[in-house]
Write a protein that holds these residues in place. Structure first.
Motif, PDB file in Angstrom:
ATOM      1  N   ARG B 207       0.796  -1.227   0.000  1.00  0.00           N
ATOM      2  CA  ARG B 207       0.000   0.000   0.000  1.00  0.00           C
ATOM      3  C   ARG B 207       0.819   1.263   0.000  1.00  0.00           C
ATOM      4  NH1 ARG B 207      -5.157  -0.973   2.887  1.00  0.00           N
ATOM      5  NH2 ARG B 207      -5.212   1.207   3.498  1.00  0.00           N
ATOM      6  N   GLY B 211      -0.106   3.998  -5.239  1.00  0.00           N
ATOM      7  CA  GLY B 211      -0.943   3.842  -6.431  1.00  0.00           C
ATOM      8  C   GLY B 211      -0.286   2.889  -7.400  1.00  0.00           C
ATOM      9  N   PRO B 212      -1.053   2.381  -8.353  1.00  0.00           N
ATOM     10  CA  PRO B 212      -0.500   1.377  -9.273  1.00  0.00           C
ATOM     11  C   PRO B 212       0.684   1.881 -10.099  1.00  0.00           C
ATOM     12  CG  PRO B 212      -2.713   2.066  -9.963  1.00  0.00           C
ATOM     13  CD  PRO B 212      -2.470   2.678  -8.629  1.00  0.00           C
ATOM     14  N   GLU B 213       0.708   3.196 -10.388  1.00  0.00           N
ATOM     15  CA  GLU B 213       1.806   3.719 -11.203  1.00  0.00           C
ATOM     16  C   GLU B 213       3.150   3.459 -10.546  1.00  0.00           C
ATOM     17  OE1 GLU B 213      -1.342   5.342  -9.832  1.00  0.00           O
ATOM     18  OE2 GLU B 213       0.392   6.408  -9.012  1.00  0.00           O
ATOM     19  N   SER B 214       3.157   3.481  -9.222  1.00  0.00           N
ATOM     20  CA  SER B 214       4.437   3.316  -8.530  1.00  0.00           C
ATOM     21  C   SER B 214       5.011   1.926  -8.648  1.00  0.00           C
ATOM     22  CB  SER B 214       4.281   3.683  -7.054  1.00  0.00           C
ATOM     23  OG  SER B 214       3.927   5.040  -6.950  1.00  0.00           O
ATOM     24  N   PHE B 215       4.236   0.987  -9.178  1.00  0.00           N
ATOM     25  CA  PHE B 215       4.789  -0.349  -9.360  1.00  0.00           C
ATOM     26  C   PHE B 215       5.946  -0.361 -10.343  1.00  0.00           C
ATOM     27  CE2 PHE B 215       3.821  -4.155  -7.189  1.00  0.00           C
ATOM     28  CZ  PHE B 215       2.689  -3.900  -6.446  1.00  0.00           C
ATOM     29  N   ALA B 231       3.408  -8.818  -4.833  1.00  0.00           N
ATOM     30  CA  ALA B 231       2.506  -7.795  -4.310  1.00  0.00           C
ATOM     31  C   ALA B 231       1.783  -8.314  -3.074  1.00  0.00           C
ATOM     32  CB  ALA B 231       1.488  -7.418  -5.389  1.00  0.00           C
ATOM     33  N   VAL B 235      -2.871  -4.548  -2.224  1.00  0.00           N
ATOM     34  CA  VAL B 235      -2.764  -3.897  -3.531  1.00  0.00           C
ATOM     35  C   VAL B 235      -3.369  -4.750  -4.637  1.00  0.00           C
ATOM     36  CG1 VAL B 235      -0.746  -2.600  -2.773  1.00  0.00           C
ATOM     37  CG2 VAL B 235      -0.422  -4.671  -4.101  1.00  0.00           C
ATOM     38  N   TRP B 240      -4.122  -3.078  -8.230  1.00  0.00           N
ATOM     39  CA  TRP B 240      -2.879  -2.468  -8.707  1.00  0.00           C
ATOM     40  C   TRP B 240      -1.956  -3.481  -9.363  1.00  0.00           C
ATOM     41  CZ3 TRP B 240      -0.972   0.893  -3.975  1.00  0.00           C
ATOM     42  CH2 TRP B 240      -1.968   1.814  -3.669  1.00  0.00           C
ATOM     43  N   TYR B 241      -2.107  -4.753  -9.012  1.00  0.00           N
ATOM     44  CA  TYR B 241      -1.215  -5.774  -9.559  1.00  0.00           C
ATOM     45  C   TYR B 241      -1.964  -7.100  -9.592  1.00  0.00           C
ATOM     46  CZ  TYR B 241       3.559  -6.145 -11.185  1.00  0.00           C
ATOM     47  OH  TYR B 241       4.673  -6.237 -11.991  1.00  0.00           O
TER      48      TYR B 241
END
Lengths: 289, 319, 564
Positions: B207, B211-215, B231, B235, B240-241
């Protein structure tokens, strides 16, 4: 987005399970599939090792090993595609294990055979494979299925030992199974990707956990399970010398139990701009870079 | 003690895991030989010398060409009987596990698996294996004449010590049933990186990523380290993943050599999926996050700054 | 300057209508399942009912014939009987003795010992003071039990008596036609997060029975639906307390039953923090410790889970746990309305209501299990009786025999004697204590008049700084909610559909109220709305008391209690 359960309009009651199997030859032969299953301690309950026997404490609730229910599901699909046949469960364990096997009967298996003998307690791979092979010989199944591993000992090797004793070909880690023309074809999952391996029946197949999602037993299935034939066999019923079972018949032993090695000093630092470098140094120090 | 180490190979290369076991076996002070089985593998046998084998037995036969276990059981059983070998060691893999188990049945030899260490105590072989999600360690031994051992992938690192091995060929005979399974198509694909179950290195996101972009930060670091991305449930729940990467009680259990936890609080549901990891590095801006209690190195800070910098440093050091 | 009225959960009712859970049978006749008598819930009430029915069937071949191939079926939504059972508990064995007369006695029952000594303590933050044991709390002759273990044991007895127990099966819809209850429809399995059908989707089934007996326990889903549908509400709305408990392995045996009042609950009336703790020995090597708080509290930041953690830091309590290890955890609500909240009728055509689902709990004595067992036994007799020649379970007055039997039993007289006790404590601990004393002394005759209860959801929610006093979890004595959920054995799949009906856009006070209230961290207050993680839910029922509505999740999900 989370919210209330979606309400439905009327739909046909069942989702058709697509048979991925075409087996015209099976129509002329009685299909007999044996599935090796095991009762394991219910994983919702914290597992403990009995300090006296140094083995897993199995005195609590048992449940059908989840991976085995995948093997049962696959067996049911093969039987359904053939339109007829028999799925028999073969297991080894204490007498009470029949309770857990009932779930597999509720899913649709036809019969259960439990090898249960006090002498068999503490059997390792060598002894267990011996007893199971004897029970499977008795059944003379065309196809013997295993699940990927057992959640108690995390053993993932039993089928290969059984196959050797039965002198039959074995394919393991099968993520997709096709039965056709007297042979079985499996897509085997390995570290390097997928192989396709074929073997003539009778054969032994161990399915991987990617193979299917087991069905929920229907209520009618659950209620009918108790009435299905369930037999318990002892070592002598199988013609197996009890000296070759249990700890006596095993080749391995547990010597001692201990705590895992201490993790070593745990370091915690505040990032002052050098955090990344400290991690990189740490990794290099541990030869992880 | 006469020890044989099964040396697995793939696409013309001896596998790291097998070589690691070979090196470790060498340190036991016993008589250690390597075994290479396949078709057209004589060169490989010679390579084994640089990793600690003084002698390597080779069986070169068309029946051994495909990576299938049952013909290997025939070959190893014959070798064990003919050469008086009493201990056979394997580094776990799909092929090695099936081979070891088949051999156990063939020889009525005890097989201990999922081992992480080996030692000789009072003249007997003793191994260590973790149990109950790595919360307990058991010392295990054998009561059979021939002892078989299957080690966890990555339990030992290969040590290139240089040297030559004496190569001796032998001709196995095969049982009828051993050659009934045939390879129709063999896998050669190199996927985009290891799956999380096989990876030596895992970089995981939680968490705290925000946000998903940070993956992408997590993916870049994983790539730099040659590892896989995982993950947490939170998340994956949030989309997000994908679920295939979920580590934890209701996801996968992993035990890589290195686990880097980015923005993960360390709730027990996650911990049970990765507590067997060799080294745990955690980055989280909450100093009280439970993950710091079971990480080897914890850094309290902003992962959005630390992770990219770390990726850069790793890339630099690798070049 | 007008003061904004404090928000109340009741102002944000959930999207729930009981009519959604009432339907006629829809399965084609060959797919329906027909049983003789259907019992919903494999807890003490349901299993006592099944056991009594087994005996009655044995004694009467005509009854056996009339009930058919599956004479008694018991549905259980947990993984197995006992998986969702949780209580203190100190059990009065009288009803179990009656149930098993001539067959088994107390020595056969899975109790942890007879209560030999007890004490009640008033706690302060760093101390404790013994106070006289109120007469309602005297426990000599009673036994310590784990309800989960007891249910498991009773289930064996029920199967021996011929009942078919169907675990992992949720009773979701009440089947009603022409004003008669015909059975239940079980819940679907294999739906995804948004209710969509997954590849292994298995639809529920209609189960038809001559008599349906609801023994669902606290916040029983169909019990609530039935009360609503048939207009069975009692004089006063039902109210609940939330109990959160742990089981510990301990180094020093505890040799008496302990109850505490006072800290960490506030004593001033305006906060309405009615409750206390219990600490019961479970044999030599274990004990159970729990915190119970009425859900009409006002403090939005009150977390019963964390009050329990706080309680353990009191030196008096801490000493008992020294050298020990937490091995179990769970949570469940307790109906506390008592006599005035009992349904006005316990039956409807083809239907009977038993146990906690009907609110049969003696609050001052903290007892309900023996009422559950007794009501199950009486329900069995009434159900069997309703099937005698010349009558049916929907002939007017026939099932009314159950109500009569309950009214003549100690269930009724006990509850009547202690009615209003709980309401008295709404006035604060000290005033309440005095009133309770008066009630006990006069066996309920004073003070006169029945005091109504107020639904828990109308309590206004007030933010406070209480959280600062909750101890930070240290993983040895004190724990966080997720660790607790883990210890309950809950492994519900992550993509399970949301079974909780709740308005998610609510003011901050309400969002925080729910977040803190839930012992399983299902709700999270986030920017003007509430995030829900339904798979954490241990089905305690607190949300239903405080503005939401719990419906049965997929059968088999939720906790797997063993020692609670």
């Amino acid at each position: 987005m989370r919210g209330p359960v979606a309400l439905e309009v009327a739909e046909p009651n069942r989702c058709p399970r697509e048979p991925r199997i075409s087996c015209p030859w099976l129509e002329s032969l009685l299909v007999k599939i044996a599935v090796c299953v095991k009762e394991v301690p219910d994983s919702g309950v914290t597992k403990r090792i009995d300090p006296n026997t140094k083995r897993l404490d199995r005195s609590g609730e048992g449940a059908l090993n989840h991976f085995d229910s995948q093997a049962v599901e696959e067996a049911l699909r093969v039987k359904e595609a053939a339109g007829e046949g028999e799925v028999v469960l073969v297991s080894m364990g204490p007498a009470g294990a029949l309770d857990s096997l009932r779930k597999a009967l509720a899913m649709g298996a036809d019969r259960a055979v439990l090898v249960s003998d006090d002498a068999a307690e503490g059997s390792d791979l060598v002894a267990t494979s011996r007893a199971l092979a004897a029970a499977l010989e008795r059944e003379s199944a065309n196809l013997v299925l295993f699940g990927q591993q057992s959640s108690d000992s995390d053993g993932a090797v039993l089928w290969a030992a059984v196959a050797d004793r039965l002198r039959r070909p074995v394919i393991s880690q099968v993520a997709e199974l096709t039965v056709a023309d007297g042979s079985v074809r499996g897509k085997r999952q390995t570290e390097f990707g997928y192989d396709v391996i074929e073997a003539p029946l009778p054969a032994i197949v161990a399915v991987s956990d990617a193979i299917n999602e087991p069905r929920y037993p229907s209520l009618k299935g659950i209620m009918g399970a108790k009435k299905k034939p369930q037999e318990t066999l002892s070592g002598s019923d199988l013609g197996v010398d009890t000296a070759t079972l249990g700890e006596q018949g095993s080749g391995t032993t547990v010597l001692a139990l201990g705590d895992p090695p201490p993790r070593g000093d745990s370091r915690k630092i505040e990032d002052d701009g050098s955090g990344a470098k400290q991690i990189a140094d740490f990794l290099a120090e541990k030869k992880l870079l | 003690m006469k020890v044989a180490v099964f040396l697995e190979h793939h696409d013309g290369e001896l596998q790291k895991g097998s070589l690691g076991v070979l090196g470790k076996a060498g340190s036991l002070g016993a008589d250690v030989v390597g075994v290479v089985l396949g078709s057209g593998v004589n060169d490989l046998a010679a390579d084994a010398g640089s990793y600690g084998a003084r002698k390597v037995y080779v069986a070169d036969a068309p029946e051994l060409e495909a990576p299938l276990p049952q013909p290997r059981v025939d070959a190893l059983a014959q070798l064990v009987r003919d050469q008086g070998i009493d201990t056979v060691l394997f580094a776990a893999s799909v092929l090695a596990s099936d081979t070891a188990a088949g051999l156990a049945a063939r020889l009525d030899a005890g097989l201990n698996w999922d081992l992480v260490d080996i030692a000789v105590e009072d003249g007997s072989l003793v191994c260590t294996r973790p149990a109950l999600e790595d919360s307990v360690y058991a010392e295990v031994g054998w009561t059979s004449d021939v002892k078989l051992a299957l080690f966890r992938p990555g339990a030992f690192d290969p040590a290139e010590s240089g040297g030559d091995a004496e190569v001796e060929e032998f001709t196995p005979s095969f049982e009828g049933f051993s050659t009934q399974a045939t390879m129709i198509e063999q896998a050669h694909e190199e996927s985009e990186g290891p799956s999380i179950e096989d990876a030596d290195v895992i970089v995981a996101g939680g968490r705290g990523l925000g946000g998903p972009e940070s993956f992408t930060l997590v993916e870049d670091l994983a790539k730099a380290l040659g590892g896989a991305v995982a993950a947490t449930r939170a998340v994956v729940d949030a989309g997000w993943y994908p679920y295939a990467s979920q580590v934890g009680q209701t996801g996968k259990t992993v035990s890589p050599k290195l686990y880097v936890a980015c923005g993960i609080s360390g709730a027990i549901q996650h911990k049970v999926g990765m507590q067997g990891s060799g080294t745990v590095v955690a980055i989280n801006k909450d100093p009280n996050a439970p993950i710091f209690e079971f990480s080897d190195l914890g850094v309290v800070g902003d992962l959005h700054e630390i992770v990219p910098k770390l990726t850069e440093l790793v890339q630099q050091r690798k070049n | 300057m007008a003061r904004r009225r404090r928000p109340r959960p009741a102002d944000y009712p959930p999207p729930f209508d009981a009519r959604e859970f009432v339907a006629e049978p829809t399965d084609p006749p060959d797919e329906r399942i027909e049983v003789g008598i259907l019992i919903v819930g494999a807890g003490p009430a349901g299993l006592a009912c099944a056991i009594r029915l087994g005996r009655l069937i044995q004694e009467s071949p005509e009854l056996a014939e009339r009930l058919g191939e599956v004479p008694v079926a018991v549905l259980e939504k947990g993984k197995q009987p006992g998986s969702h059972s949780l209580s203190g508990a100190v059990v009065n064995p009288r009803s179990l003795r009656t149930l098993f007369r001539g067959e088994k006695n107390v020595a056969d029952m899975p109790f942890y010992g007879e209560v030999r000594a007890e004490g009640v303590y008033l706690l302060r933050r760093n101390g404790s003071m013994r106070i006289p044991t109120p007469p309602t709390m005297k426990n000599h002759g009673n036994y310590v039990a784990s309800l989960s273990q007891l249910s498991r044991w009773l289930a064996e007895g029920a199967e021996e008596a011929g009942a078919t127990i169907l675990p992992e099966t949720a009773a979701e819809t009440l089947l009603v036609k022409d004003g008669r209850v015909l059975g239940v429809r079980t819940g679907d399995k294999g739906r995804g997060r948004f209710g969509e059908r997954l590849p292994n989707f298995e639809p529920g089934s209609d189960i038809l029975a001559r008599v349906t007996i609801l023994c669902e326990g606290t916040q029983g889903h169909l019990s609530g639906v039935a009360i609503d549908t048939f207009g069975l509400e009692g004089e006063s709305p039902q109210v609940w307390a939330l109990g959160v408990k742990e089981v510990w392995k301990v180094a020093k045996p505890l040799r008496r039953v302990v109850h505490t009042v006072g800290w960490p609950l506030r004593s001033q009336a305006k906060w309405r923090e009615f409750g206390g703790s219990f600490i019961y020995p479970m044999g030599e090597g274990m004990l159970t410790i729990g915190m119970v708080v009425g859900l009409d509290y006002r403090d939005a930041d009150l977390s019963v889970h964390d009050l329990l953690q706080q309680l353990k830091t009191n030196p008096f309590v801490r000493k008992m746990l020294d050298g020990g290890e937490r091995i179990g955890w769970g949570a469940k609500t307790i109906p506390e309305g008592g006599f005035v909240a009992l349904p006005k009728r316990l039956h409807a055509p083809g239907l009977l209501l038993c146990g906690d689902g009907a609110g049969m709990v003696n609050v001052p004595a903290l007892k309900g299990i023996h009422y559950a067992v007794e009501s199950g036994r009486l329900a069995a007799e009434a159900a069997a009786d309703s099937l005698r020649p010349g009558r049916t379970p929907w002939t007017p007055g026939v099932l009314g025999a159950y109500d009569e039997a309950v009214r003549k039993s100690f269930i009724w007289s006990d509850l009547e004697e202690v009615r209003n006790m709980r309401q008295a404590f709404g006035r604060g601990f000290y005033v309440g204590g005095a009133l309770a004393g008066a009630m006990t002394a006069t066996k309920g005759k004073l003070p006169p008049g029945d005091k109504p209860t107020e639904p828990d959801a109308v309590a206004p929610a007030v933010r406070t700084d209480r959280r600062r006093r909750y101890p930070a979890p240290d993983g040895r004595l004190t724990f966080d909610k997720l660790s607790s959920v883990y210890l309950s054995g809950n492994r519900t799949r992550d993509d399970a559909p949301n079974h909780i009906r709740l308005r998610t856009t609510v003011p901050e006070e309400i969002a925080v109220l729910w977040e803190q209230m839930c012992p399983a961290q299902v709700y999270e207050a986030a920017d003007g709305h509430v995030e829900i993680t339904p798979s954490n839910c241990v089905q305690c029922g607190a949300i239903t008391a405080k503005g939401g509505r719990l419906t049965p999740p997929e059968g088999g999900s939720g906790p797997e209690y063993t020692l609670t």
